[in-house]
Design a protein around this motif. Structure first.
Motif, mmCIF file in Angstrom:
data_model
loop_
_atom_site.group_PDB
_atom_site.id
_atom_site.type_symbol
_atom_site.label_atom_id
_atom_site.label_comp_id
_atom_site.label_asym_id
_atom_site.label_seq_id
_atom_site.Cartn_x
_atom_site.Cartn_y
_atom_site.Cartn_z
ATOM 1 N N PRO A 138 -8.658 7.882 -7.452
ATOM 2 C CA PRO A 138 -9.037 8.050 -6.044
ATOM 3 C C PRO A 138 -7.967 7.463 -5.139
ATOM 4 O O PRO A 138 -7.197 6.585 -5.549
ATOM 5 C CB PRO A 138 -10.335 7.257 -5.940
ATOM 6 C CG PRO A 138 -10.239 6.229 -7.014
ATOM 7 C CD PRO A 138 -9.478 6.873 -8.135
ATOM 8 N N PRO A 139 -7.879 7.912 -3.908
ATOM 9 C CA PRO A 139 -6.902 7.337 -2.967
ATOM 10 C C PRO A 139 -7.120 5.840 -2.798
ATOM 11 O O PRO A 139 -8.250 5.365 -2.786
ATOM 12 C CB PRO A 139 -7.168 8.095 -1.663
ATOM 13 C CG PRO A 139 -7.849 9.354 -2.090
ATOM 14 C CD PRO A 139 -8.646 9.014 -3.297
ATOM 15 N N LEU A 140 -6.031 5.117 -2.672
ATOM 16 C CA LEU A 140 -6.110 3.669 -2.590
ATOM 17 C C LEU A 140 -6.932 3.214 -1.390
ATOM 18 O O LEU A 140 -7.771 2.311 -1.503
ATOM 19 C CB LEU A 140 -4.701 3.074 -2.499
ATOM 20 C CG LEU A 140 -4.617 1.551 -2.343
ATOM 21 C CD1 LEU A 140 -5.220 0.846 -3.544
ATOM 22 C CD2 LEU A 140 -3.176 1.117 -2.140
ATOM 23 N N ALA A 141 -6.742 3.843 -0.233
ATOM 24 C CA ALA A 141 -7.438 3.414 0.986
ATOM 25 C C ALA A 141 -8.951 3.511 0.822
ATOM 26 O O ALA A 141 -9.697 2.590 1.192
ATOM 27 C CB ALA A 141 -6.980 4.255 2.173
ATOM 28 N N SER A 142 -9.426 4.617 0.264
ATOM 29 C CA SER A 142 -10.870 4.773 0.101
ATOM 30 C C SER A 142 -11.412 3.788 -0.929
ATOM 31 O O SER A 142 -12.534 3.288 -0.796
ATOM 32 C CB SER A 142 -11.200 6.207 -0.321
ATOM 33 O OG SER A 142 -10.643 6.498 -1.594
ATOM 34 N N THR A 143 -10.618 3.487 -1.945
ATOM 35 C CA THR A 143 -11.070 2.529 -2.958
ATOM 36 C C THR A 143 -11.207 1.136 -2.362
ATOM 37 O O THR A 143 -12.204 0.443 -2.589
ATOM 38 C CB THR A 143 -10.070 2.488 -4.125
ATOM 39 O OG1 THR A 143 -9.971 3.789 -4.698
ATOM 40 C CG2 THR A 143 -10.528 1.507 -5.190
ATOM 41 N N LEU A 144 -10.230 0.734 -1.573
ATOM 42 C CA LEU A 144 -10.291 -0.595 -0.973
ATOM 43 C C LEU A 144 -11.440 -0.712 0.015
ATOM 44 O O LEU A 144 -12.005 -1.787 0.203
ATOM 45 C CB LEU A 144 -8.969 -0.914 -0.291
ATOM 46 C CG LEU A 144 -7.755 -1.068 -1.217
ATOM 47 C CD1 LEU A 144 -6.497 -1.326 -0.410
ATOM 48 C CD2 LEU A 144 -7.978 -2.184 -2.225
ATOM 49 N N ALA A 145 -11.789 0.404 0.627
ATOM 50 C CA ALA A 145 -12.878 0.388 1.597
ATOM 51 C C ALA A 145 -14.244 0.363 0.918
ATOM 52 O O ALA A 145 -15.197 -0.223 1.448
ATOM 53 C CB ALA A 145 -12.778 1.605 2.508
ATOM 54 N N GLU B 136 0.313 3.026 -9.823
ATOM 55 C CA GLU B 136 -0.831 2.771 -8.953
ATOM 56 C C GLU B 136 -1.612 1.531 -9.401
ATOM 57 O O GLU B 136 -2.144 0.789 -8.567
ATOM 58 C CB GLU B 136 -1.735 4.006 -8.917
ATOM 59 C CG GLU B 136 -1.077 5.207 -8.220
ATOM 60 C CD GLU B 136 -2.001 6.400 -8.108
ATOM 61 O OE1 GLU B 136 -3.216 6.231 -8.324
ATOM 62 O OE2 GLU B 136 -1.512 7.497 -7.801
ATOM 63 N N VAL B 137 -1.677 1.305 -10.701
ATOM 64 C CA VAL B 137 -2.327 0.089 -11.188
ATOM 65 C C VAL B 137 -1.625 -1.141 -10.630
ATOM 66 O O VAL B 137 -2.267 -2.114 -10.211
ATOM 67 C CB VAL B 137 -2.331 0.063 -12.727
ATOM 68 C CG1 VAL B 137 -2.694 -1.332 -13.245
ATOM 69 C CG2 VAL B 137 -3.315 1.082 -13.277
ATOM 70 N N HIS B 138 -0.299 -1.103 -10.609
ATOM 71 C CA HIS B 138 0.449 -2.246 -10.071
ATOM 72 C C HIS B 138 0.147 -2.454 -8.589
ATOM 73 O O HIS B 138 0.118 -3.601 -8.111
ATOM 74 C CB HIS B 138 1.947 -2.031 -10.286
ATOM 75 C CG HIS B 138 2.346 -2.085 -11.727
ATOM 76 N ND1 HIS B 138 3.496 -1.504 -12.217
ATOM 77 C CD2 HIS B 138 1.743 -2.655 -12.808
ATOM 78 C CE1 HIS B 138 3.577 -1.712 -13.519
ATOM 79 N NE2 HIS B 138 2.534 -2.404 -13.891
ATOM 80 N N VAL B 139 -0.091 -1.376 -7.867
ATOM 81 C CA VAL B 139 -0.472 -1.509 -6.461
ATOM 82 C C VAL B 139 -1.828 -2.203 -6.341
ATOM 83 O O VAL B 139 -2.010 -3.113 -5.520
ATOM 84 C CB VAL B 139 -0.496 -0.132 -5.777
ATOM 85 C CG1 VAL B 139 -1.046 -0.254 -4.347
ATOM 86 C CG2 VAL B 139 0.892 0.495 -5.756
ATOM 87 N N LEU C 136 3.553 -1.036 -17.995
ATOM 88 C CA LEU C 136 2.437 -1.733 -17.359
ATOM 89 C C LEU C 136 2.568 -3.244 -17.527
ATOM 90 O O LEU C 136 2.886 -3.730 -18.612
ATOM 91 C CB LEU C 136 1.125 -1.244 -17.962
ATOM 92 C CG LEU C 136 -0.132 -1.760 -17.250
ATOM 93 C CD1 LEU C 136 -1.130 -0.643 -17.043
ATOM 94 C CD2 LEU C 136 -0.758 -2.902 -18.018
ATOM 95 N N ARG C 137 2.315 -3.967 -16.456
ATOM 96 C CA ARG C 137 2.308 -5.432 -16.489
ATOM 97 C C ARG C 137 0.860 -5.900 -16.512
ATOM 98 O O ARG C 137 0.143 -5.782 -15.525
ATOM 99 C CB ARG C 137 3.039 -6.014 -15.279
ATOM 100 C CG ARG C 137 4.540 -5.715 -15.271
ATOM 101 C CD ARG C 137 5.217 -6.318 -14.059
ATOM 102 N NE ARG C 137 6.627 -5.975 -14.014
ATOM 103 C CZ ARG C 137 7.607 -6.733 -14.519
ATOM 104 N NH1 ARG C 137 7.301 -7.885 -15.099
ATOM 105 N NH2 ARG C 137 8.867 -6.349 -14.444
ATOM 106 N N ALA C 138 0.447 -6.411 -17.651
ATOM 107 C CA ALA C 138 -0.948 -6.815 -17.836
ATOM 108 C C ALA C 138 -1.139 -8.285 -17.483
ATOM 109 O O ALA C 138 -0.205 -9.091 -17.548
ATOM 110 C CB ALA C 138 -1.371 -6.573 -19.282
ATOM 111 N N ASP C 139 -2.355 -8.622 -17.108
ATOM 112 C CA ASP C 139 -2.715 -10.029 -16.932
ATOM 113 C C ASP C 139 -3.114 -10.654 -18.258
ATOM 114 O O ASP C 139 -3.024 -11.869 -18.431
ATOM 115 C CB ASP C 139 -3.867 -10.146 -15.930
ATOM 116 C CG ASP C 139 -3.455 -9.673 -14.550
ATOM 117 O OD1 ASP C 139 -2.814 -10.455 -13.824
ATOM 118 O OD2 ASP C 139 -3.750 -8.518 -14.201
ATOM 119 N N ALA C 140 -3.579 -9.818 -19.178
ATOM 120 C CA ALA C 140 -3.922 -10.273 -20.523
ATOM 121 C C ALA C 140 -3.781 -9.093 -21.471
ATOM 122 O O ALA C 140 -3.953 -7.934 -21.073
ATOM 123 C CB ALA C 140 -5.340 -10.835 -20.575
#
Length: 605
Positions: free
Chosen positions: A131-138, A168-171, A202-206
């Motif tokens: 999904p578009p980033l803006a709508s997801t953040l909203a 997009e995951v990194h964003v 991909l840069r993972a946190d874990a």
């Protein structure tokens, strides 16, 4: 929970975090892991392995992901077996009440067919576009994104939609503080060498890896991509463990360099001790303008317990240099410049010799190294540790028959070795243990290749060095590689970017020479020095984090041991902190040596 969610009988999910105190676990290449999987599939069908891996991932998120009720989790499923694991994990989380959205690169792939059907049967849906980033953040912010795009078999850069999703995951990570859990390995990271396949890795946190550790999660650029590293071990009987972890195959196995490798062998002292029993180390280097490198190595040798530390500087004004170094560290014992009877006497009584810190590559340095390698005293010497039974050797027994002390070549000694065939030939005649400690550029010079070739396969580079020079190798860098003359390999897991500063390599040389001088055998001494060197950097970061939490200024460790309140808690429970892989910016080599003293004493007692 439906039957498909149940792992095979008795195969309950279990995981452990990989850190400084992990056991010496096997480290398996991609081919070795494939071999292990084939052995397992003789008893367990592949769908049961998938069910187990997916259950492990779901359990990890529940136990370590700080999930709140109705947490939002996004799952990225690739076309292969990693994608099947992701489907199973998504289904577990969905059935436990979490909001799960699953995005698939290929909703019709054969490898994910069974897991996909079970996901759909339980009411899951499959999406093929972010999904578009803006709508997801909203409207929704995922707490976690599960990376099941690609596994250990990937040998090229992610492309097309996969590359777009990774970007997009990194964003999302930057903008909404979404965290990422990678299944088995971050998508785009090479499982054998730890190098990313192109820019879209991909840069993972874990990372939760399955069955066994892989070299690409421990060395090279791995620490910048994997985040916290966890291992889900296959639950099986001891007989199966021997079969899985030690298959009858020609490829050699690596292991994790861990505290368990050497802790019981750390040098102990009786109450009735003196400095002679604590061993003598002789360090050579410190040419004009580089005296500090020799001083750092010598200080580290003292801080890690050597009874006497002699240093010989190649500086033009040797008397002045010796005076200044002894003013900085009065306990050090200076030697006159050049070859002398005093140097010969010291060499005959040293239990460890190191040459290279600040040595330079002048003709004088070349001649001095060559003379050291060719030196054989005419009289006998007792090279055993001074604490050994006092048996006087026969006067007719020469030094070579008794054996020479371990010799460490570092820094410019390695450059001279690479550039001068006579030095290489003389090294081959040295009958004591030879230890080379190159960083990647020095390793490339020794092998006659470029740095990229070394870093492309650090384990193979270390093995090749060990073979060509018949020596013990410490290939320094993130995930330092230890390799013996028999080409067995250990990968170190301690350390952080604090070590990326001038002089830290000299600290390692001094620490190693000290442990050898105190009577440790070569392999455990190397394992201990490398591990303690990295662990000290972790202690520095932990101390800084503790200072920040307590709102007090950070100071380097004082001379009084035990004045750091973090020490006991870090020993039993090293706590991960944000950006800990980056380490403490501005840590000096001098401070590092003092943290090594703390680390050594923590694990000695």
């Amino acid at each position: 929970m439906s039957k498909q969610d149940v792992t095979p009988t008795g195969l309950h999910p279990h995981d452990e975090r990989i850190n400084a105190q992990s056991p010496s676990l096997p480290v398996r290449t991609v081919n070795q892991v494939r071999h292990d999987e084939q052995l397992l599939q003789q008893t367990f069908p592949n769908q049961q392995l998938v069910a187990w891996a997916g259950a492990c991932a779901a359990r990890w998120l529940q136990e370590n992901g700080e999930l709140v009720a109705n947490a939002i989790i996004w799952v990225l499923a690739g076309p292969g077996h990693n994608g099947a694991d992701a489907y199973v994990c998504a289904r577990h989380l969905h059935n436990r009440g979490y909001t799960v959205r699953l995005f698939s690169l290929n909703p019709n792939s054969t490898a994910t067919q069974l897991a996909r059907a079970a996901w759909l049967q339980d009411g899951g849906q499959i999406e093929t576009e972010f999904p578009p980033l803006a709508s997801t953040l909203a409207n929704e912010r995922p707490s976690w994104i599960l990376d099941g795009l690609f596994g250990i078999g990937l040998n090229r850069a992610p492309q097309g939609q996969a590359a777009q999703w990774i970007s997009e995951v990194h964003v999302y990570q930057r903008v909404s503080q979404t965290r990422v859990l990678a299944l088995d390995i971050p998508s785009g990271l090479d499982a054998n060498n730890g190098n990313p396949h192109g820019e879209n890795c991909l840069r993972a946190d874990a990372t939760l890896t399955f069955l066994s550790l892989k070299p690409g999660l421990l060395t090279g650029a791995a620490a910048d991509y994997r985040g916290e590293l966890w291992l889900a071990s296959w639950p099986h009987s001891p007989d199966e463990s021997d079969q899985i972890n030690h298959p009858s195959e020609a490829t050699q196995q690596a292991r994790l360099n861990s505290l368990a490798c050497f802790q019981a062998l750390l040098p102990q002292r009786q109450a009735n001790s003196h400095k002679g029993i604590a061993g003598t180390a002789c360090l050579i280097g410190g040419a004009d303008g580089m005296e500090g490198a020799l001083l750092l190595a010598a200080q580290a040798a003292l801080l890690s317990g050597a009874g006497k530390v002699y240093l010989q500087t190649l500086a033009t004004q040797a008397d002045t240099a010796n005076l200044l170094m002894r003013m900085a560290q009065p306990e050090l014992l200076g030697l006159p410049t050049g070859w002398s009877a005093t140097l010969e006497h010291t060499l005959q009584h040293a239990q460890a010799i190191a040459i290279g810190p600040g040595l330079g590559q002048t003709t004088a340095a070349q001649q001095h190294l060559l003379a050291l390698l060719q030196y054989r005293p005419g009289l006998a010497r007792q090279i055993a540790h001074p604490n050994a039974p006092n048996t006087a050797p026969s006067a007719s027994t020469d030094w070579q028959q008794r054996g020479l002390p371990p010799l460490i070549l570092d820094a410019d000694a390695l450059n001279l070795l690479a550039n001068h065939p006579a030095i290489r030939q003389a090294l081959q005649q040295y009958s004591g243990s030879r230890i080379l400690t190159p960083h990647p550029l020095e390793a490339a010079r020794l092998l006659g290749c470029d740095v990229a070739t070394v870093q492309a396969d650090r384990l193979s580079a270390a093995r090749l060095l060990a073979r060509q020079y018949a020596a013990w190798i410490v290939l320094k860098g993130s995930g330092s590689v230890i390799c013996g003359p028999d080409e067995r390999v250990w990968i170190n897991v301690t350390g952080n970017a604090s070590l990326a500063t001038a002089g830290t390599g000299d600290i390692l040389t001094g620490t190693l020479s000290s442990l050898l001088a105190q009577g440790m055998s070569v392999l455990p001494a190397i394992q201990a020095a490398v591990w303690l060197h990295g662990y000290a950097a972790e202690l520095a970061w932990a101390d800084f984090a503790h200072s920040a939490a307590a709102q007090r200024p950070f100071t380097a460790p004082a001379t009084r041991l035990g004045d750091r309140p973090f020490a006991d808690s870090h020993r039993t429970q090293p706590s991960p902190t944000p950006n800990s892989a980056q380490g403490l910016r501005g840590l000096t080599a001098t401070e590092l040596g003092k943290f090594i003293r703390i680390a050594l004493n923590q694990w000695l007692h």
